[in-house]
Design a protein around this motif. Structure first.
Motif, short mmCIF file in Angstrom:
data_model
loop_
_atom_site.label_atom_id
_atom_site.label_comp_id
_atom_site.label_asym_id
_atom_site.label_seq_id
_atom_site.Cartn_x
_atom_site.Cartn_y
_atom_site.Cartn_z
N LEU A 95 15.15 -6.98 -3.91
CA LEU A 95 14.69 -5.92 -3.00
C LEU A 95 13.83 -6.51 -1.88
CD1 LEU A 95 13.79 -3.21 -5.64
CD2 LEU A 95 15.71 -3.14 -4.03
N LEU A 96 12.95 -7.45 -2.23
CA LEU A 96 12.12 -8.11 -1.23
C LEU A 96 12.98 -8.85 -0.21
CD1 LEU A 96 9.25 -8.98 -0.31
CD2 LEU A 96 9.52 -10.96 -1.82
N PHE A 97 13.99 -9.56 -0.69
CA PHE A 97 14.91 -10.26 0.20
C PHE A 97 15.55 -9.28 1.20
CE2 PHE A 97 19.27 -11.71 1.10
CZ PHE A 97 18.99 -12.90 1.75
N GLY A 98 16.03 -8.15 0.69
CA GLY A 98 16.66 -7.15 1.55
C GLY A 98 15.70 -6.62 2.59
N GLN A 99 14.48 -6.31 2.18
CA GLN A 99 13.51 -5.78 3.14
C GLN A 99 13.16 -6.82 4.21
OE1 GLN A 99 13.86 -2.82 2.88
NE2 GLN A 99 12.04 -1.88 2.04
N ARG A 100 13.06 -8.06 3.82
CA ARG A 100 12.76 -9.12 4.80
C ARG A 100 13.93 -9.30 5.77
NH1 ARG A 100 7.68 -10.95 5.50
NH2 ARG A 100 8.69 -12.78 6.35
N ILE A 101 15.16 -9.24 5.24
CA ILE A 101 16.34 -9.37 6.10
C ILE A 101 16.39 -8.22 7.11
CG2 ILE A 101 18.89 -9.27 6.11
CD1 ILE A 101 17.66 -11.98 5.22
N ALA A 102 16.03 -7.02 6.64
CA ALA A 102 16.03 -5.84 7.52
C ALA A 102 14.81 -5.80 8.43
CB ALA A 102 16.09 -4.57 6.67
N LYS A 103 13.93 -6.77 8.28
CA LYS A 103 12.68 -6.85 9.06
C LYS A 103 11.79 -5.63 8.82
CE LYS A 103 14.18 -10.08 12.42
NZ LYS A 103 15.25 -10.52 13.02
N ASP A 104 11.86 -5.11 7.60
CA ASP A 104 10.98 -4.01 7.18
C ASP A 104 9.81 -4.63 6.42
OD1 ASP A 104 9.69 -1.82 6.15
OD2 ASP A 104 11.45 -0.96 5.18
N TYR A 105 8.85 -5.13 7.16
CA TYR A 105 7.76 -5.88 6.56
C TYR A 105 6.81 -4.99 5.76
CZ TYR A 105 9.76 -9.36 9.58
OH TYR A 105 10.65 -10.21 10.18
N ASP A 106 6.66 -3.73 6.17
CA ASP A 106 5.85 -2.81 5.37
C ASP A 106 6.53 -2.54 4.03
OD1 ASP A 106 3.75 -2.53 7.16
OD2 ASP A 106 4.68 -0.84 8.20
N GLY A 107 7.84 -2.37 4.05
CA GLY A 107 8.59 -2.17 2.81
C GLY A 107 8.50 -3.40 1.91
N ALA A 108 8.56 -4.58 2.52
CA ALA A 108 8.45 -5.82 1.74
C ALA A 108 7.07 -5.92 1.10
CB ALA A 108 8.71 -7.02 2.65
N THR A 110 5.16 -3.50 0.21
CA THR A 110 5.11 -2.54 -0.89
C THR A 110 5.75 -3.11 -2.15
OG1 THR A 110 5.12 -0.69 0.65
CG2 THR A 110 5.80 -0.22 -1.60
N ILE A 111 6.85 -3.82 -2.00
CA ILE A 111 7.53 -4.40 -3.16
C ILE A 111 6.64 -5.41 -3.86
CG2 ILE A 111 9.47 -5.88 -3.85
CD1 ILE A 111 11.07 -4.32 -1.65
N VAL A 112 5.84 -6.15 -3.09
CA VAL A 112 4.93 -7.13 -3.69
C VAL A 112 3.94 -6.46 -4.64
CG1 VAL A 112 3.15 -8.87 -3.19
CG2 VAL A 112 5.24 -8.77 -1.82
N ILE A 113 3.56 -5.22 -4.33
CA ILE A 113 2.65 -4.48 -5.21
C ILE A 113 3.27 -4.31 -6.60
CG2 ILE A 113 1.57 -2.22 -5.58
CD1 ILE A 113 1.32 -2.08 -2.46
N TYR A 114 4.57 -4.14 -6.67
CA TYR A 114 5.26 -4.01 -7.95
C TYR A 114 5.55 -5.38 -8.57
CZ TYR A 114 6.02 0.87 -6.80
OH TYR A 114 5.84 2.19 -6.50
N LEU A 115 5.73 -6.38 -7.73
CA LEU A 115 6.05 -7.72 -8.22
C LEU A 115 4.87 -8.35 -8.96
CD1 LEU A 115 8.12 -10.02 -8.31
CD2 LEU A 115 7.27 -10.77 -6.08
N ILE A 116 3.67 -8.10 -8.50
CA ILE A 116 2.49 -8.72 -9.11
C ILE A 116 2.37 -8.39 -10.60
CG2 ILE A 116 -0.05 -8.79 -9.09
CD1 ILE A 116 0.20 -8.61 -5.97
#
Length: 125
Positions: A95-108, A110-116
């Motif tokens: 999911l993080l990869f997809g958000q970074r590819i889409a240049k949705d840095y806020d979305g990326a 947010t995913i880190v909050i779940y990854l931790i």
């Protein structure tokens, strides 16, 4: 019984099973939104397959988390819980990869909050 493991696994089960349910309940809406989200990327033609892959991993992560809860309550073991955390991390990295590819840095972000917590689970379980 390990309270930390139970709380973490409940968090992962709720997170991934609800997300999987949402994808199933509104498949067409999700595909439509994601096609727009990835319209300017090399993933634009892969959206349904990518969504199905993420859905499958979310269901696996959620089921493993529930199995991990049961295993921990019954025997104190954390093997299934560890598997749940690893699959959760893989899913979140996709999911993080997809958000970074889409240049949705806020979305990326947010995913880190779940990854931790998932990473902490990999380490502690």
């Amino acid at each position: 019984m390990n309270a930390f493991a139970l709380i973490l696994l409940a968090f992962l089960a709720i997170t991934f099973l609800q997300s999987g349910y949402d994808k199933i309940a509104d498949w067409n809406g999700n595909v439509s939104w994601l096609k727009g989200h990835f319209s300017q990327t090399f993933l634009k033609n892969q959206v349904p397959f990518a969504l199905l892959t993420v859905l499958a991993l979310e269901i696996v992560a959620g089921v493993l988390a529930i199995m991990g809860i049961a295993e921990n309550i019954m025997s104190g073991a954390t093997i299934m819980g560890n598997y749940a955390c690893v699959v959760s991390c893989v899913t979140l990295l996709m999911l993080l990869f997809g958000q970074r590819i889409a240049k949705d840095y806020d979305g990326a972000r947010t995913i880190v909050i779940y990854l931790i917590p998932a990473l902490i689970g990999v380490y502690w379980l």
